[in-house]
Design a protein around this motif. Structure first.
Motif, PDB file in Angstrom:
ATOM      1  N   ASP A   1      -6.568  -0.906  -3.938  1.00 37.48           N
ATOM      2  CA  ASP A   1      -7.986  -1.166  -4.174  1.00 37.48           C
ATOM      3  C   ASP A   1      -8.375  -0.670  -5.568  1.00 37.48           C
ATOM      4  O   ASP A   1      -8.418   0.539  -5.822  1.00 37.48           O
ATOM      5  CB  ASP A   1      -8.826  -0.457  -3.102  1.00 37.48           C
ATOM      6  CG  ASP A   1     -10.295  -0.808  -3.215  1.00 37.48           C
ATOM      7  OD1 ASP A   1     -10.668  -1.534  -4.162  1.00 37.48           O
ATOM      8  OD2 ASP A   1     -11.083  -0.351  -2.371  1.00 37.48           O
TER       9      ASP A   1
ATOM     10  N   PHE B   1      -4.142  -6.677  -2.359  1.00 33.42           N
ATOM     11  CA  PHE B   1      -5.164  -5.891  -1.655  1.00 33.42           C
ATOM     12  C   PHE B   1      -5.657  -6.678  -0.444  1.00 33.42           C
ATOM     13  O   PHE B   1      -5.800  -6.134   0.663  1.00 33.42           O
ATOM     14  CB  PHE B   1      -6.343  -5.566  -2.588  1.00 33.42           C
ATOM     15  CG  PHE B   1      -7.557  -5.062  -1.853  1.00 33.42           C
ATOM     16  CD1 PHE B   1      -7.616  -3.744  -1.426  1.00 33.42           C
ATOM     17  CD2 PHE B   1      -8.619  -5.909  -1.557  1.00 33.42           C
ATOM     18  CE1 PHE B   1      -8.721  -3.285  -0.717  1.00 33.42           C
ATOM     19  CE2 PHE B   1      -9.723  -5.452  -0.846  1.00 33.42           C
ATOM     20  CZ  PHE B   1      -9.776  -4.134  -0.438  1.00 33.42           C
TER      21      PHE B   1
ATOM     22  N   ASN C   1       0.799  -1.227   0.000  1.00 28.98           N
ATOM     23  CA  ASN C   1       0.000   0.000   0.000  1.00 28.98           C
ATOM     24  C   ASN C   1       0.831   1.276   0.000  1.00 28.98           C
ATOM     25  O   ASN C   1       0.480   2.251  -0.661  1.00 28.98           O
ATOM     26  CB  ASN C   1      -0.902   0.008   1.240  1.00 28.98           C
ATOM     27  CG  ASN C   1      -2.366  -0.038   0.850  1.00 28.98           C
ATOM     28  OD1 ASN C   1      -2.754   0.397  -0.236  1.00 28.98           O
ATOM     29  ND2 ASN C   1      -3.180  -0.574   1.723  1.00 28.98           N
TER      30      ASN C   1
END
Ligand code: FAD
Length: 471
Positions: A425, A361, A66
Protein backbone atom coordinates in the motif's frame (compact mmCIF):
# COMPACT_ATOMS: atom_id res chain seq x y z
CA UNK A 1 -7.32 -43.95 -18.58
CA UNK A 2 -8.49 -42.37 -15.33
CA UNK A 3 -7.57 -38.75 -14.69
CA UNK A 4 -5.78 -37.66 -11.53
CA UNK A 5 -7.96 -35.41 -9.42
CA UNK A 6 -6.51 -32.51 -7.46
CA UNK A 7 -8.77 -31.37 -4.63
CA UNK A 8 -8.18 -27.86 -3.34
CA UNK A 9 -10.08 -24.90 -1.99
CA UNK A 10 -8.92 -22.51 -4.73
CA UNK A 11 -7.77 -22.99 -8.32
CA UNK A 12 -5.69 -19.92 -9.25
CA UNK A 13 -5.33 -19.37 -13.01
CA UNK A 14 -2.03 -17.57 -13.56
CA UNK A 15 1.16 -17.23 -11.52
CA UNK A 16 1.83 -13.66 -12.64
CA UNK A 17 2.15 -10.79 -10.18
CA UNK A 18 -1.61 -10.75 -9.54
CA UNK A 19 -1.95 -14.49 -8.90
CA UNK A 20 1.13 -14.55 -6.68
CA UNK A 21 0.04 -11.53 -4.60
CA UNK A 22 -3.41 -13.09 -4.15
CA UNK A 23 -2.03 -16.52 -3.18
CA UNK A 24 0.47 -15.04 -0.74
CA UNK A 25 -2.14 -13.10 1.22
CA UNK A 26 -4.65 -15.96 1.16
CA UNK A 27 -1.96 -18.27 2.51
CA UNK A 28 -1.24 -15.84 5.36
CA UNK A 29 -4.83 -15.22 6.32
CA UNK A 30 -6.53 -18.60 5.85
CA UNK A 31 -5.85 -22.30 6.07
CA UNK A 32 -6.96 -22.73 2.45
CA UNK A 33 -5.30 -25.04 -0.06
CA UNK A 34 -4.56 -23.87 -3.59
CA UNK A 35 -3.61 -25.15 -7.02
CA UNK A 36 -1.80 -22.51 -9.09
CA UNK A 37 -1.55 -23.30 -12.79
CA UNK A 38 0.30 -21.27 -15.40
CA UNK A 39 1.40 -21.68 -19.01
CA UNK A 40 4.85 -20.31 -18.25
CA UNK A 41 7.68 -22.47 -16.93
CA UNK A 42 8.15 -20.30 -13.86
CA UNK A 43 6.16 -17.73 -11.88
CA UNK A 44 6.19 -14.04 -12.87
CA UNK A 45 3.75 -14.02 -15.80
CA UNK A 46 4.55 -11.54 -18.55
CA UNK A 47 7.87 -10.63 -16.95
CA UNK A 48 9.06 -13.97 -18.44
CA UNK A 49 8.51 -12.53 -21.92
CA UNK A 50 9.75 -9.00 -21.30
CA UNK A 51 12.67 -7.32 -23.09
CA UNK A 52 16.07 -7.73 -21.40
CA UNK A 53 16.37 -4.13 -20.19
CA UNK A 54 12.87 -3.93 -18.69
CA UNK A 55 12.51 -2.50 -15.18
CA UNK A 56 9.60 -1.62 -12.97
CA UNK A 57 8.41 1.92 -13.55
CA UNK A 58 7.48 2.24 -9.89
CA UNK A 59 9.77 1.61 -6.91
CA UNK A 60 10.30 -2.08 -6.09
CA UNK A 61 9.38 -1.16 -2.54
CA UNK A 62 5.62 -1.32 -3.28
CA UNK A 63 5.58 -4.21 -5.78
CA UNK A 64 5.23 -7.98 -5.46
CA UNK A 65 3.57 -9.89 -2.63
CA UNK A 66 2.76 -8.62 0.82
CA UNK A 67 4.85 -11.03 2.88
CA UNK A 68 8.22 -10.45 1.27
CA UNK A 69 10.07 -7.28 0.25
CA UNK A 70 11.30 -6.93 -3.31
CA UNK A 71 14.85 -5.57 -3.45
CA UNK A 72 16.88 -4.15 -0.61
CA UNK A 73 15.31 -0.71 -0.35
CA UNK A 74 18.45 0.82 -1.91
CA UNK A 75 18.53 4.32 -3.32
CA UNK A 76 19.96 4.44 -6.85
CA UNK A 77 23.30 6.22 -6.83
CA UNK A 78 23.52 6.75 -10.58
CA UNK A 79 21.54 6.82 -13.79
CA UNK A 80 18.27 8.59 -14.55
CA UNK A 81 16.66 7.24 -11.35
CA UNK A 82 19.49 8.70 -9.24
CA UNK A 83 18.45 9.60 -5.71
CA UNK A 84 15.30 7.51 -5.88
CA UNK A 85 14.25 4.12 -4.62
CA UNK A 86 15.48 1.21 -6.74
CA UNK A 87 13.49 -0.24 -9.65
CA UNK A 88 13.69 -4.02 -10.00
CA UNK A 89 14.89 -5.38 -13.33
CA UNK A 90 12.92 -8.12 -15.10
CA UNK A 91 15.49 -10.68 -13.92
CA UNK A 92 15.13 -9.54 -10.31
CA UNK A 93 11.34 -9.72 -10.51
CA UNK A 94 11.50 -13.27 -11.86
CA UNK A 95 13.99 -14.37 -9.17
CA UNK A 96 11.73 -12.75 -6.58
CA UNK A 97 8.58 -14.59 -7.67
CA UNK A 98 10.55 -17.82 -7.99
CA UNK A 99 11.66 -17.34 -4.38
CA UNK A 100 8.11 -16.62 -3.25
CA UNK A 101 6.97 -19.85 -4.87
CA UNK A 102 9.84 -22.08 -3.72
CA UNK A 103 10.54 -20.66 -0.30
CA UNK A 104 7.09 -19.61 0.81
CA UNK A 105 4.11 -21.00 -1.08
CA UNK A 106 5.31 -24.56 -1.74
CA UNK A 107 6.89 -25.24 1.70
CA UNK A 108 3.52 -24.39 3.27
CA UNK A 109 2.30 -27.76 1.98
CA UNK A 110 -0.96 -26.05 1.04
CA UNK A 111 -0.03 -24.97 -2.48
CA UNK A 112 0.28 -27.17 -5.58
CA UNK A 113 2.04 -25.48 -8.48
CA UNK A 114 1.51 -26.59 -12.07
CA UNK A 115 3.89 -24.74 -14.41
CA UNK A 116 3.69 -25.26 -18.18
CA UNK A 117 0.03 -26.03 -17.72
CA UNK A 118 -3.06 -24.71 -19.47
CA UNK A 119 -6.24 -24.23 -17.53
CA UNK A 120 -8.70 -25.51 -20.07
CA UNK A 121 -11.83 -24.85 -18.11
CA UNK A 122 -12.56 -24.28 -14.45
CA UNK A 123 -12.13 -28.00 -13.74
CA UNK A 124 -9.41 -29.27 -16.10
CA UNK A 125 -5.71 -28.50 -16.36
CA UNK A 126 -3.50 -29.85 -19.13
CA UNK A 127 0.29 -30.17 -19.08
CA UNK A 128 1.85 -28.48 -22.10
CA UNK A 129 4.75 -30.92 -21.89
CA UNK A 130 3.14 -34.31 -21.49
CA UNK A 131 -0.41 -33.53 -22.47
CA UNK A 132 -1.50 -35.09 -19.17
CA UNK A 133 -4.91 -33.93 -18.10
CA UNK A 134 -5.88 -33.49 -14.47
CA UNK A 135 -9.25 -32.79 -12.96
CA UNK A 136 -9.30 -29.99 -10.37
CA UNK A 137 -12.05 -30.02 -7.79
CA UNK A 138 -11.95 -26.52 -6.35
CA UNK A 139 -14.41 -24.66 -4.18
CA UNK A 140 -13.49 -21.42 -5.96
CA UNK A 141 -11.75 -20.45 -9.18
CA UNK A 142 -9.57 -17.32 -9.21
CA UNK A 143 -9.01 -15.76 -12.62
CA UNK A 144 -5.63 -14.09 -12.11
CA UNK A 145 -5.12 -13.53 -15.83
CA UNK A 146 -8.04 -11.22 -16.58
CA UNK A 147 -5.88 -8.08 -16.82
CA UNK A 148 -2.85 -9.85 -18.23
CA UNK A 149 -1.08 -7.45 -20.63
CA UNK A 150 -0.05 -8.21 -24.19
CA UNK A 151 3.68 -7.73 -24.68
CA UNK A 152 5.64 -7.43 -27.95
CA UNK A 153 7.32 -10.85 -27.59
CA UNK A 154 3.98 -12.65 -27.62
CA UNK A 155 2.03 -10.39 -29.97
CA UNK A 156 1.90 -10.50 -33.75
CA UNK A 157 3.14 -7.32 -35.43
CA UNK A 158 0.21 -5.27 -36.68
CA UNK A 159 1.98 -3.79 -39.74
CA UNK A 160 3.70 -5.21 -42.80
CA UNK A 161 7.47 -5.14 -43.33
CA UNK A 162 9.11 -5.48 -46.76
CA UNK A 163 11.90 -8.05 -47.26
CA UNK A 164 15.33 -6.70 -46.33
CA UNK A 165 14.02 -4.23 -43.73
CA UNK A 166 15.42 -4.68 -40.22
CA UNK A 167 12.44 -4.59 -37.87
CA UNK A 168 12.84 -6.30 -34.49
CA UNK A 169 10.60 -6.73 -31.47
CA UNK A 170 11.94 -4.65 -28.60
CA UNK A 171 13.30 -7.78 -26.89
CA UNK A 172 15.79 -8.23 -29.69
CA UNK A 173 17.04 -4.65 -29.70
CA UNK A 174 20.32 -5.33 -27.82
CA UNK A 175 21.21 -7.98 -30.42
CA UNK A 176 20.18 -5.81 -33.37
CA UNK A 177 22.37 -2.78 -32.66
CA UNK A 178 25.23 -2.13 -35.04
CA UNK A 179 27.77 0.68 -35.38
CA UNK A 180 26.51 3.68 -37.29
CA UNK A 181 22.89 2.51 -37.46
CA UNK A 182 19.89 4.77 -37.05
CA UNK A 183 16.94 3.66 -34.98
CA UNK A 184 13.21 4.12 -35.41
CA UNK A 185 11.34 3.37 -32.20
CA UNK A 186 7.72 2.51 -32.95
CA UNK A 187 5.34 3.15 -30.06
CA UNK A 188 5.09 5.57 -27.16
CA UNK A 189 3.79 3.42 -24.31
CA UNK A 190 5.94 2.20 -21.41
CA UNK A 191 7.88 -0.03 -23.79
CA UNK A 192 8.61 2.70 -26.34
CA UNK A 193 9.80 5.00 -23.56
CA UNK A 194 12.06 2.23 -22.23
CA UNK A 195 13.52 1.53 -25.69
CA UNK A 196 14.34 5.21 -26.26
CA UNK A 197 15.90 5.52 -22.80
CA UNK A 198 17.93 2.33 -23.26
CA UNK A 199 19.33 3.59 -26.57
CA UNK A 200 20.17 6.97 -25.06
CA UNK A 201 21.74 5.44 -21.94
CA UNK A 202 23.74 3.10 -24.19
CA UNK A 203 25.33 6.15 -25.77
CA UNK A 204 23.34 6.46 -29.00
CA UNK A 205 23.19 10.08 -30.15
CA UNK A 206 19.59 11.39 -29.95
CA UNK A 207 19.96 12.48 -33.59
CA UNK A 208 20.22 8.82 -34.58
CA UNK A 209 16.78 8.10 -33.13
CA UNK A 210 13.38 8.74 -34.69
CA UNK A 211 10.45 8.13 -32.39
CA UNK A 212 7.04 7.26 -33.82
CA UNK A 213 4.55 8.54 -31.28
CA UNK A 214 1.02 7.74 -32.46
CA UNK A 215 -0.38 9.40 -29.35
CA UNK A 216 1.18 11.37 -26.50
CA UNK A 217 0.65 10.40 -22.86
CA UNK A 218 0.31 12.15 -19.60
CA UNK A 219 3.07 10.88 -17.33
CA UNK A 220 3.61 10.72 -13.58
CA UNK A 221 6.73 12.03 -11.86
CA UNK A 222 8.38 9.15 -9.96
CA UNK A 223 9.54 11.59 -7.30
CA UNK A 224 5.96 11.62 -5.95
CA UNK A 225 5.95 7.87 -5.21
CA UNK A 226 9.01 7.36 -3.05
CA UNK A 227 8.88 5.20 0.07
CA UNK A 228 10.00 6.29 3.50
CA UNK A 229 8.82 8.74 6.07
CA UNK A 230 11.00 11.49 4.70
CA UNK A 231 9.03 11.32 1.43
CA UNK A 232 5.56 11.18 2.95
CA UNK A 233 5.02 14.94 2.69
CA UNK A 234 5.75 14.83 -1.07
CA UNK A 235 3.31 11.95 -1.55
CA UNK A 236 0.56 13.69 0.40
CA UNK A 237 1.21 16.94 -1.50
CA UNK A 238 0.81 15.00 -4.74
CA UNK A 239 -2.54 13.62 -3.52
CA UNK A 240 -3.65 17.07 -2.35
CA UNK A 241 -2.62 18.64 -5.67
CA UNK A 242 -4.63 16.02 -7.54
CA UNK A 243 -7.86 16.58 -5.64
CA UNK A 244 -7.40 20.37 -5.61
CA UNK A 245 -7.07 20.42 -9.41
CA UNK A 246 -10.12 18.19 -9.70
CA UNK A 247 -12.11 20.34 -7.31
CA UNK A 248 -11.25 23.58 -9.12
CA UNK A 249 -11.09 22.56 -12.79
CA UNK A 250 -13.71 24.03 -15.07
CA UNK A 251 -13.38 21.43 -17.84
CA UNK A 252 -11.49 18.20 -18.44
CA UNK A 253 -8.71 20.13 -20.18
CA UNK A 254 -8.63 22.67 -17.37
CA UNK A 255 -8.22 19.90 -14.76
CA UNK A 256 -5.16 18.65 -16.65
CA UNK A 257 -3.78 22.17 -17.06
CA UNK A 258 -4.05 22.58 -13.28
CA UNK A 259 -2.54 19.15 -12.61
CA UNK A 260 0.37 20.03 -14.85
CA UNK A 261 0.86 23.45 -13.27
CA UNK A 262 1.08 21.72 -9.86
CA UNK A 263 3.54 19.11 -11.18
CA UNK A 264 1.06 16.27 -10.68
CA UNK A 265 1.39 15.23 -14.33
CA UNK A 266 4.11 15.70 -16.94
CA UNK A 267 4.21 15.44 -20.73
CA UNK A 268 6.79 14.99 -23.40
CA UNK A 269 6.07 18.16 -25.35
CA UNK A 270 4.27 21.11 -23.74
CA UNK A 271 2.90 22.01 -27.19
CA UNK A 272 1.20 18.66 -27.77
CA UNK A 273 -2.00 17.68 -25.97
CA UNK A 274 -1.77 14.10 -24.66
CA UNK A 275 -4.63 11.80 -25.55
CA UNK A 276 -3.41 8.84 -23.48
CA UNK A 277 -3.10 8.36 -19.73
CA UNK A 278 -2.03 4.94 -18.53
CA UNK A 279 -0.02 5.42 -15.35
CA UNK A 280 3.37 5.59 -17.07
CA UNK A 281 5.97 6.91 -14.63
CA UNK A 282 9.22 8.74 -15.44
CA UNK A 283 11.75 10.86 -13.61
CA UNK A 284 12.33 14.41 -14.74
CA UNK A 285 15.83 13.32 -15.76
CA UNK A 286 14.35 10.65 -18.02
CA UNK A 287 11.91 13.18 -19.45
CA UNK A 288 14.77 15.59 -20.20
CA UNK A 289 16.61 12.74 -21.97
CA UNK A 290 13.53 11.82 -24.02
CA UNK A 291 13.13 15.45 -25.04
CA UNK A 292 16.57 15.32 -26.67
CA UNK A 293 15.01 13.13 -29.35
CA UNK A 294 13.83 15.84 -31.73
CA UNK A 295 12.64 13.64 -34.59
CA UNK A 296 9.31 12.75 -33.03
CA UNK A 297 6.89 11.55 -35.70
CA UNK A 298 3.24 12.21 -34.92
CA UNK A 299 1.56 10.82 -38.03
CA UNK A 300 -0.42 8.03 -36.39
CA UNK A 301 0.29 4.31 -36.36
CA UNK A 302 2.64 2.52 -38.72
CA UNK A 303 0.86 0.73 -41.57
CA UNK A 304 3.84 -0.68 -43.42
CA UNK A 305 7.60 -0.40 -43.65
CA UNK A 306 9.08 -0.52 -47.16
CA UNK A 307 12.76 -0.46 -48.09
CA UNK A 308 12.82 3.32 -48.42
CA UNK A 309 9.82 4.65 -46.47
CA UNK A 310 7.53 4.09 -43.53
CA UNK A 311 3.84 4.47 -44.30
CA UNK A 312 1.79 5.79 -41.42
CA UNK A 313 -1.89 6.58 -40.94
CA UNK A 314 -1.40 10.24 -41.83
CA UNK A 315 1.68 10.36 -44.03
CA UNK A 316 5.06 8.81 -44.62
CA UNK A 317 8.70 9.28 -43.64
CA UNK A 318 11.88 8.07 -45.30
CA UNK A 319 13.89 5.11 -44.04
CA UNK A 320 16.74 2.96 -45.33
CA UNK A 321 18.58 -0.33 -45.02
CA UNK A 322 20.89 0.99 -42.29
CA UNK A 323 17.98 1.71 -39.97
CA UNK A 324 16.91 -0.64 -37.19
CA UNK A 325 13.14 -0.43 -36.63
CA UNK A 326 12.17 -1.36 -33.08
CA UNK A 327 8.62 -2.56 -32.61
CA UNK A 328 7.28 -1.42 -29.23
CA UNK A 329 3.70 -1.17 -30.39
CA UNK A 330 2.10 -4.19 -28.68
CA UNK A 331 1.83 -2.85 -25.20
CA UNK A 332 0.68 0.72 -24.89
CA UNK A 333 -0.77 0.20 -21.44
CA UNK A 334 1.05 -2.58 -19.56
CA UNK A 335 -2.28 -4.18 -18.72
CA UNK A 336 -5.25 -5.47 -20.63
CA UNK A 337 -8.20 -3.26 -21.32
CA UNK A 338 -10.93 -5.82 -20.69
CA UNK A 339 -14.23 -4.47 -19.37
CA UNK A 340 -14.76 -4.50 -15.62
CA UNK A 341 -16.85 -7.32 -14.15
CA UNK A 342 -17.78 -8.11 -10.54
CA UNK A 343 -14.77 -9.43 -8.65
CA UNK A 344 -16.75 -11.86 -6.48
CA UNK A 345 -19.36 -13.86 -8.36
CA UNK A 346 -20.30 -17.08 -6.62
CA UNK A 347 -17.57 -19.62 -7.29
CA UNK A 348 -15.48 -17.23 -9.40
CA UNK A 349 -13.12 -14.48 -8.28
CA UNK A 350 -11.84 -12.26 -11.10
CA UNK A 351 -8.80 -10.26 -10.03
CA UNK A 352 -8.98 -6.62 -11.11
CA UNK A 353 -7.91 -3.31 -9.65
CA UNK A 354 -9.47 -2.03 -6.45
CA UNK A 355 -7.20 1.02 -6.52
CA UNK A 356 -6.03 2.97 -9.53
CA UNK A 357 -2.83 1.61 -11.10
CA UNK A 358 -2.13 -0.76 -8.18
CA UNK A 359 -2.27 -4.33 -9.55
CA UNK A 360 -0.43 -6.18 -6.78
CA UNK A 361 -1.94 -4.19 -3.91
CA UNK A 362 -5.39 -4.88 -5.42
CA UNK A 363 -4.78 -8.64 -5.72
CA UNK A 364 -3.59 -8.86 -2.10
CA UNK A 365 -6.53 -6.78 -0.91
CA UNK A 366 -9.00 -9.01 -2.76
CA UNK A 367 -7.47 -12.04 -0.99
CA UNK A 368 -7.85 -10.28 2.36
CA UNK A 369 -11.47 -9.40 1.65
CA UNK A 370 -12.13 -12.97 0.53
CA UNK A 371 -10.65 -14.21 3.80
CA UNK A 372 -12.24 -11.69 6.15
CA UNK A 373 -15.70 -10.83 4.83
CA UNK A 374 -18.91 -12.76 4.29
CA UNK A 375 -21.24 -12.29 1.35
CA UNK A 376 -20.31 -11.53 -2.24
CA UNK A 377 -22.43 -8.37 -1.97
CA UNK A 378 -20.36 -7.04 0.93
CA UNK A 379 -17.08 -8.08 -0.69
CA UNK A 380 -18.01 -6.38 -3.97
CA UNK A 381 -19.08 -3.27 -2.11
CA UNK A 382 -15.60 -3.03 -0.61
CA UNK A 383 -13.86 -4.12 -3.81
CA UNK A 384 -15.57 -2.03 -6.46
CA UNK A 385 -13.60 -2.36 -9.67
CA UNK A 386 -11.41 0.48 -10.85
CA UNK A 387 -11.17 0.14 -14.65
CA UNK A 388 -7.75 0.35 -16.26
CA UNK A 389 -6.98 3.82 -17.65
CA UNK A 390 -6.56 4.76 -21.30
CA UNK A 391 -7.14 8.42 -21.95
CA UNK A 392 -7.57 11.62 -19.93
CA UNK A 393 -11.36 11.46 -19.85
CA UNK A 394 -11.38 7.85 -18.71
CA UNK A 395 -8.75 8.70 -16.13
CA UNK A 396 -11.10 11.30 -14.64
CA UNK A 397 -13.93 8.76 -14.70
CA UNK A 398 -11.64 6.41 -12.81
CA UNK A 399 -10.74 9.07 -10.27
CA UNK A 400 -14.45 9.79 -9.80
CA UNK A 401 -14.84 6.12 -8.84
CA UNK A 402 -11.56 5.87 -6.92
CA UNK A 403 -11.81 8.95 -4.69
CA UNK A 404 -15.06 8.03 -2.88
CA UNK A 405 -13.40 4.81 -1.81
CA UNK A 406 -11.12 6.76 0.48
CA UNK A 407 -14.27 7.72 2.39
CA UNK A 408 -15.95 4.29 2.18
CA UNK A 409 -12.86 2.39 3.30
CA UNK A 410 -12.19 4.86 6.12
CA UNK A 411 -15.51 3.74 7.62
CA UNK A 412 -14.11 0.20 8.07
CA UNK A 413 -11.46 0.21 10.82
CA UNK A 414 -10.54 -3.45 10.20
CA UNK A 415 -9.79 -2.76 6.55
CA UNK A 416 -7.83 0.40 7.39
CA UNK A 417 -5.74 -1.60 9.89
CA UNK A 418 -5.01 -4.21 7.21
CA UNK A 419 -3.94 -1.55 4.73
CA UNK A 420 -1.75 0.17 7.29
CA UNK A 421 0.36 -2.99 7.59
CA UNK A 422 0.32 -3.81 3.87
CA UNK A 423 3.75 -3.46 2.27
CA UNK A 424 2.07 -2.98 -1.10
CA UNK A 425 0.00 0.00 0.00
CA UNK A 426 1.65 3.16 -1.28
CA UNK A 427 -0.16 5.27 1.31
CA UNK A 428 0.22 2.94 4.31
CA UNK A 429 2.53 5.53 5.87
CA UNK A 430 -0.43 7.86 6.46
CA UNK A 431 -1.44 5.69 9.41
CA UNK A 432 1.83 6.52 11.16
CA UNK A 433 1.36 10.30 11.17
CA UNK A 434 1.49 11.96 14.59
CA UNK A 435 0.96 15.50 15.79
CA UNK A 436 4.63 16.42 15.29
CA UNK A 437 4.27 15.81 11.53
CA UNK A 438 3.06 19.33 10.98
CA UNK A 439 3.80 19.64 7.26
CA UNK A 440 2.32 16.24 6.44
CA UNK A 441 -0.82 16.93 8.48
CA UNK A 442 -1.30 20.30 6.78
CA UNK A 443 -1.11 18.66 3.36
CA UNK A 444 -3.43 15.87 4.51
CA UNK A 445 -5.89 18.51 5.62
CA UNK A 446 -5.67 20.15 2.16
CA UNK A 447 -6.37 16.72 0.64
CA UNK A 448 -9.35 16.10 2.94
CA UNK A 449 -10.74 19.60 2.38
CA UNK A 450 -10.74 19.11 -1.38
CA UNK A 451 -11.86 15.48 -1.51
CA UNK A 452 -15.65 15.92 -1.45
CA UNK A 453 -15.57 19.02 -3.75
CA UNK A 454 -13.35 17.05 -6.17
CA UNK A 455 -15.80 14.13 -6.30
CA UNK A 456 -18.70 16.53 -6.84
CA UNK A 457 -16.91 18.58 -9.48
CA UNK A 458 -15.76 15.49 -11.37
CA UNK A 459 -19.34 14.23 -11.53
CA UNK A 460 -20.37 17.63 -12.91
CA UNK A 461 -17.57 17.75 -15.49
CA UNK A 462 -18.17 14.17 -16.58
CA UNK A 463 -21.89 14.82 -16.92
CA UNK A 464 -21.04 17.79 -19.18
CA UNK A 465 -19.04 15.53 -21.48
CA UNK A 466 -21.81 12.93 -21.53
CA UNK A 467 -19.32 10.32 -20.28
CA UNK A 468 -20.87 7.63 -18.11
CA UNK A 469 -19.62 6.99 -14.59
CA UNK A 470 -16.78 4.49 -14.67
CA UNK A 471 -17.91 2.16 -11.92
C1 FAD B 1 6.92 -3.14 -19.41
C2 FAD B 1 5.96 -3.16 -18.28
C3 FAD B 1 6.27 -2.48 -17.09
C4 FAD B 1 5.36 -2.50 -16.03
N1 FAD B 1 5.69 -1.83 -14.88
C5 FAD B 1 4.83 -1.88 -13.84
C6 FAD B 1 5.14 -1.22 -12.60
O1 FAD B 1 6.19 -0.61 -12.45
N2 FAD B 1 4.24 -1.29 -11.60
C7 FAD B 1 3.05 -1.96 -11.72
O2 FAD B 1 2.28 -2.02 -10.78
N3 FAD B 1 2.74 -2.56 -12.88
C8 FAD B 1 3.58 -2.54 -13.93
N4 FAD B 1 3.24 -3.15 -15.09
C9 FAD B 1 1.91 -3.74 -15.19
C10 FAD B 1 1.99 -5.25 -15.02
O3 FAD B 1 1.28 -5.75 -16.07
C11 FAD B 1 1.46 -5.73 -13.69
O4 FAD B 1 2.25 -5.22 -12.66
C12 FAD B 1 1.47 -7.22 -13.48
O5 FAD B 1 2.76 -7.75 -13.75
C13 FAD B 1 0.43 -7.94 -14.29
O6 FAD B 1 0.38 -9.24 -13.76
P1 FAD B 1 -0.81 -10.21 -14.06
O7 FAD B 1 -0.62 -11.32 -13.10
O8 FAD B 1 -2.09 -9.48 -14.08
O9 FAD B 1 -0.59 -10.68 -15.58
P2 FAD B 1 0.57 -11.67 -16.23
O10 FAD B 1 1.87 -11.26 -15.71
O11 FAD B 1 0.33 -11.64 -17.65
O12 FAD B 1 0.19 -13.07 -15.59
C14 FAD B 1 -0.91 -13.83 -16.03
C15 FAD B 1 -0.45 -15.27 -16.15
O13 FAD B 1 -1.58 -16.08 -16.43
C16 FAD B 1 -1.19 -17.12 -17.28
N5 FAD B 1 -2.40 -17.62 -17.94
C17 FAD B 1 -3.35 -16.91 -18.61
N6 FAD B 1 -4.35 -17.72 -19.02
C18 FAD B 1 -4.01 -18.96 -18.63
C19 FAD B 1 -4.62 -20.25 -18.76
N7 FAD B 1 -5.81 -20.41 -19.37
N8 FAD B 1 -3.98 -21.32 -18.27
C20 FAD B 1 -2.79 -21.18 -17.63
N9 FAD B 1 -2.18 -20.00 -17.45
C21 FAD B 1 -2.78 -18.90 -17.94
C22 FAD B 1 -0.19 -16.48 -18.23
O14 FAD B 1 0.67 -17.46 -18.76
C23 FAD B 1 0.54 -15.52 -17.27
O15 FAD B 1 1.72 -16.12 -16.77
C24 FAD B 1 4.13 -3.18 -16.17
C25 FAD B 1 3.82 -3.84 -17.35
C26 FAD B 1 4.72 -3.85 -18.40
C27 FAD B 1 4.35 -4.57 -19.66
Amino acid sequence: MSMETVEVDYLVIGAGAAGMAFADTLLTETQATMAIADRHHRPGGHWNDAYPFVRLHQPSYFYGVNSRPLGSGAIDAQGPNKGMSELASGAEILAYFDGVMRQRLLPSGRVHYFPMTDVEDDATIVSRLSGERRRVKARKVVDAAYLSPSVPATTTRSFGVAPGVTCVPVGELPRAVRPGASYVVIGAGKTGIDACLWLLESGIDPRQISWIVPRDSWLYDRAAFQPGRENLATLISFMANQVEAMAEGESVDDVFARLEAKGAVLRLDPAVKPTMHHCAIVTRTELAALRKITDVVRLGRVRRIDGDRILLERGEIPTDADTVHVNCSACAFGFSNRPPCPIFEGRRITLQWTRNCSPTFSAAMIAHVEAAYGSDAEKNEICTVIPTPRDPLRWLQIMAADLPKALQWAARPELMAWMAQSRLDLIAGLATLGETDVKELAELERYRRNLAPAIENLQRLLAQTGAPRAA
